[in-house]
Design an enzyme around this catalytic site. Structure first.
Site, PDB file in Angstrom:
ATOM      1  N   THR A  72       2.665  10.445   0.404  1.00 50.89           N
ATOM      2  CA  THR A  72       2.445  11.631   1.228  1.00 50.89           C
ATOM      3  C   THR A  72       3.630  12.577   1.158  1.00 50.89           C
ATOM      4  O   THR A  72       3.468  13.794   1.004  1.00 50.89           O
ATOM      5  CB  THR A  72       2.172  11.227   2.696  1.00 50.89           C
ATOM      6  OG1 THR A  72       0.923  10.541   2.762  1.00 50.89           O
ATOM      7  CG2 THR A  72       2.095  12.460   3.595  1.00 50.89           C
ATOM      8  N   GLN A 181      -2.745   6.238  -7.056  1.00 47.69           N
ATOM      9  CA  GLN A 181      -3.626   5.111  -7.347  1.00 47.69           C
ATOM     10  C   GLN A 181      -3.597   4.666  -8.810  1.00 47.69           C
ATOM     11  O   GLN A 181      -4.204   3.653  -9.159  1.00 47.69           O
ATOM     12  CB  GLN A 181      -5.069   5.456  -6.970  1.00 47.69           C
ATOM     13  CG  GLN A 181      -5.334   5.534  -5.479  1.00 47.69           C
ATOM     14  CD  GLN A 181      -5.273   4.178  -4.791  1.00 47.69           C
ATOM     15  OE1 GLN A 181      -5.314   3.129  -5.428  1.00 47.69           O
ATOM     16  NE2 GLN A 181      -5.170   4.185  -3.467  1.00 47.69           N
ATOM     17  N   SER A 201       3.625   6.075  -5.429  1.00 52.05           N
ATOM     18  CA  SER A 201       3.898   5.310  -4.211  1.00 52.05           C
ATOM     19  C   SER A 201       4.072   3.840  -4.555  1.00 52.05           C
ATOM     20  O   SER A 201       3.282   3.268  -5.303  1.00 52.05           O
ATOM     21  CB  SER A 201       2.760   5.483  -3.203  1.00 52.05           C
ATOM     22  OG  SER A 201       3.060   4.819  -1.996  1.00 52.05           O
ATOM     23  N   HIS A 203       3.886   1.063  -2.556  1.00 50.45           N
ATOM     24  CA  HIS A 203       3.057   0.025  -1.941  1.00 50.45           C
ATOM     25  C   HIS A 203       1.653  -0.062  -2.524  1.00 50.45           C
ATOM     26  O   HIS A 203       0.865  -0.919  -2.120  1.00 50.45           O
ATOM     27  CB  HIS A 203       2.999   0.205  -0.416  1.00 50.45           C
ATOM     28  CG  HIS A 203       2.119   1.306   0.061  1.00 50.45           C
ATOM     29  ND1 HIS A 203       0.896   1.080   0.646  1.00 50.45           N
ATOM     30  CD2 HIS A 203       2.290   2.645   0.070  1.00 50.45           C
ATOM     31  CE1 HIS A 203       0.353   2.240   0.996  1.00 50.45           C
ATOM     32  NE2 HIS A 203       1.181   3.208   0.652  1.00 50.45           N
ATOM     33  N   THR A 239      20.223   9.521   3.354  1.00 51.22           N
ATOM     34  CA  THR A 239      20.650   8.291   2.687  1.00 51.22           C
ATOM     35  C   THR A 239      19.470   7.580   2.048  1.00 51.22           C
ATOM     36  O   THR A 239      18.439   7.364   2.689  1.00 51.22           O
ATOM     37  CB  THR A 239      21.333   7.351   3.697  1.00 51.22           C
ATOM     38  OG1 THR A 239      22.432   8.031   4.301  1.00 51.22           O
ATOM     39  CG2 THR A 239      21.821   6.087   3.023  1.00 51.22           C
ATOM     40  N   CYS A 328      -5.734   6.410   5.415  1.00 47.68           N
ATOM     41  CA  CYS A 328      -5.162   7.403   6.326  1.00 47.68           C
ATOM     42  C   CYS A 328      -6.196   7.968   7.290  1.00 47.68           C
ATOM     43  O   CYS A 328      -5.852   8.628   8.262  1.00 47.68           O
ATOM     44  CB  CYS A 328      -4.529   8.537   5.525  1.00 47.68           C
ATOM     45  SG  CYS A 328      -3.160   7.997   4.477  1.00 47.68           S
TER      46      CYS A 328
END
Length: 384
Positions: A72, A181, A201, A203, A239, A328
């Site tokens: 996102t 994806q 992404s 995950h 950071t 989401c």
């Protein structure tokens, strides 16, 4: 009760080797990668090594990779950052498709509402594909950015991004691709593709949550969203999440090494699952999405006559995890905007369930789960 996790498109279980790599960092000495002392240099080494691993895997320069908190943020950073940079050049028109993830759609809509950009949302066809011809017809001299995902997160349809990218390049338009994806399934050589920005992404590939990346081709104008420090070449202040980034790199490394074996097995699971549903459901089961160009781990089906919410609740009671669409929005109990964009019948939209496979799934468990679904359908249809 045996549990069946068929929601890998929402998030994937972490690979044990990824967890091990992260744990070594988390249990080691602390260190801020911006610090000059030995502890800081050690953290910086982890950061640079991870950037080298991922950039080599996707075929880009290490300096073209920006670490983020996930897909996102990568989408937002790409779209807002490029749009604002292009506005300074007199370009204020955005193009996307009705089948995009809300991280793209809502961001484009926000830019149109709050910052005065004009927006064209292109239709998709009955399998969820965006036609290159409609993209070409929508491009104007004012077009700043085109954002089209590579693989749809709800129905798995693959989009013709190379052809669209060539159109964008010819018109001097920045092209962004949401590849959240698809990283597990494609051997990207980004330095050879007509793509300016690409979102990833962790995950979704058996890495940790809360970590992602954005590819920014050299020379692509992009304004940073975060300010404060000089991290990430002054493109994202803050950071860096060193342990998460190390885990992301480990997941990418595993992904690259296992892709040749994993992809055909996932496709086998997908095809077998469709066969089993036809055998056990006892009602019409329709597959939503492309039958030719699709992601091997996603299958979206409609159980005609059985409401999606009712099916999902019963699946959960039987230990089967599935979804109605994007993670989401699933919690909001909204019907899929992707299926509506595909202009499917209301009965298909109201009965659609997405199953997605990955690490840990087997052919044997599909057999058991399909039998459970047969019982669920009979229970719902008989109202008991």
């Amino acid at each position: 009760m045996t549990k069946h996790y068929f929601d890998h498109a929402a998030t994937t279980p972490m690979h044990p080797d990824v967890a091990k790599a992260m744990l070594e960092v988390m249990l080691g000495p602390g260190g801020n990668s911006s610090s000059m002392h030995a502890f800081g240099r050690a953290a910086k080494l982890h950061l640079n090594r991870s950037r080298d691993i991922i950039s080599a895997a996707i075929g880009c320069k290490p300096g073209e990779l920006l670490f983020t908190s996930g897909g996102t943020e990568s989408d937002n950073a790409a779209i807002i950052g490029a749009a604002r940079a292009q506005r300074k050049r007199g370009r204020t028109h955005l193009i996307t498709s009705a089948g995009e993830h809300h991280a793209v759609l809502h961001t484009c809509e926000w830019l149109a509402k709050e910052e005065g950009f004009t927006l064209t949302v292109l239709p998709v066809d009955s399998v969820g594909c965006t036609s290159p011809e409609t993209v070409q017809a929508a491009i104007t001299p004012e077009t700043a950015l085109i954002s089209i995902m590579h693989g749809n997160n709800e129905v798995g349809t693959i989009q013709p991004i190379e052809e669209i990218g060539r159109m964008a390049k010819a018109a001097g338009v920045i092209f962004h691709v949401d590849a959240v994806q698809t990283l597990s399934w494609f051997d990207y050589r980004l330095n050879e593709l007509p793509i300016d920005l690409m979102s990833f992404s962790s995950h979704k590939i058996n890495g940790p949550q809360g970590v992602g990346a954005l590819y920014i081709a050299s020379g692509t104008p992009l304004e940073p969203l975060q300010h404060g420090g000089s991290q990430e070449r002054k493109r994202r202040a803050g950071t860096e999440n060193i342990a998460g980034i190390v885990g992301f790199a480990a997941a990418v490394d595993i992904c690259v090494n296992e892709r040749k074996n994993k992809q055909p097995f996932m496709d086998k699971l997908r095809k077998r699952w469709i066969e089993l549903l036809h055998e056990h459901a006892g009602i019409p089961v329709l597959v939503n999405g492309s039958g030719e160009d699709y992601l091997p781990h996603i299958v979206n089906v409609s159980f005609i006559g059985v409401d999606t919410e009712t099916m999902l609740m019963n699946l959960d009671m039987e230990g089967i995890a599935a979804a109605s669409g994007s993670a989401c929005t699933s919690g909001a109990l909204e019907r899929s905007h992707v299926l509506r964009a595909m202009e499917l019948s209301e009965e298909r939209i109201q009965s659609a369930v997405r199953f997605s496979f990955g690490l840990g799934n087997t052919l044997e468990e599909l057999e058991e789960a399909a039998q459970k679904i047969g019982l669920i359908v009979r229970r719902i249809r008989n109202n008991y």
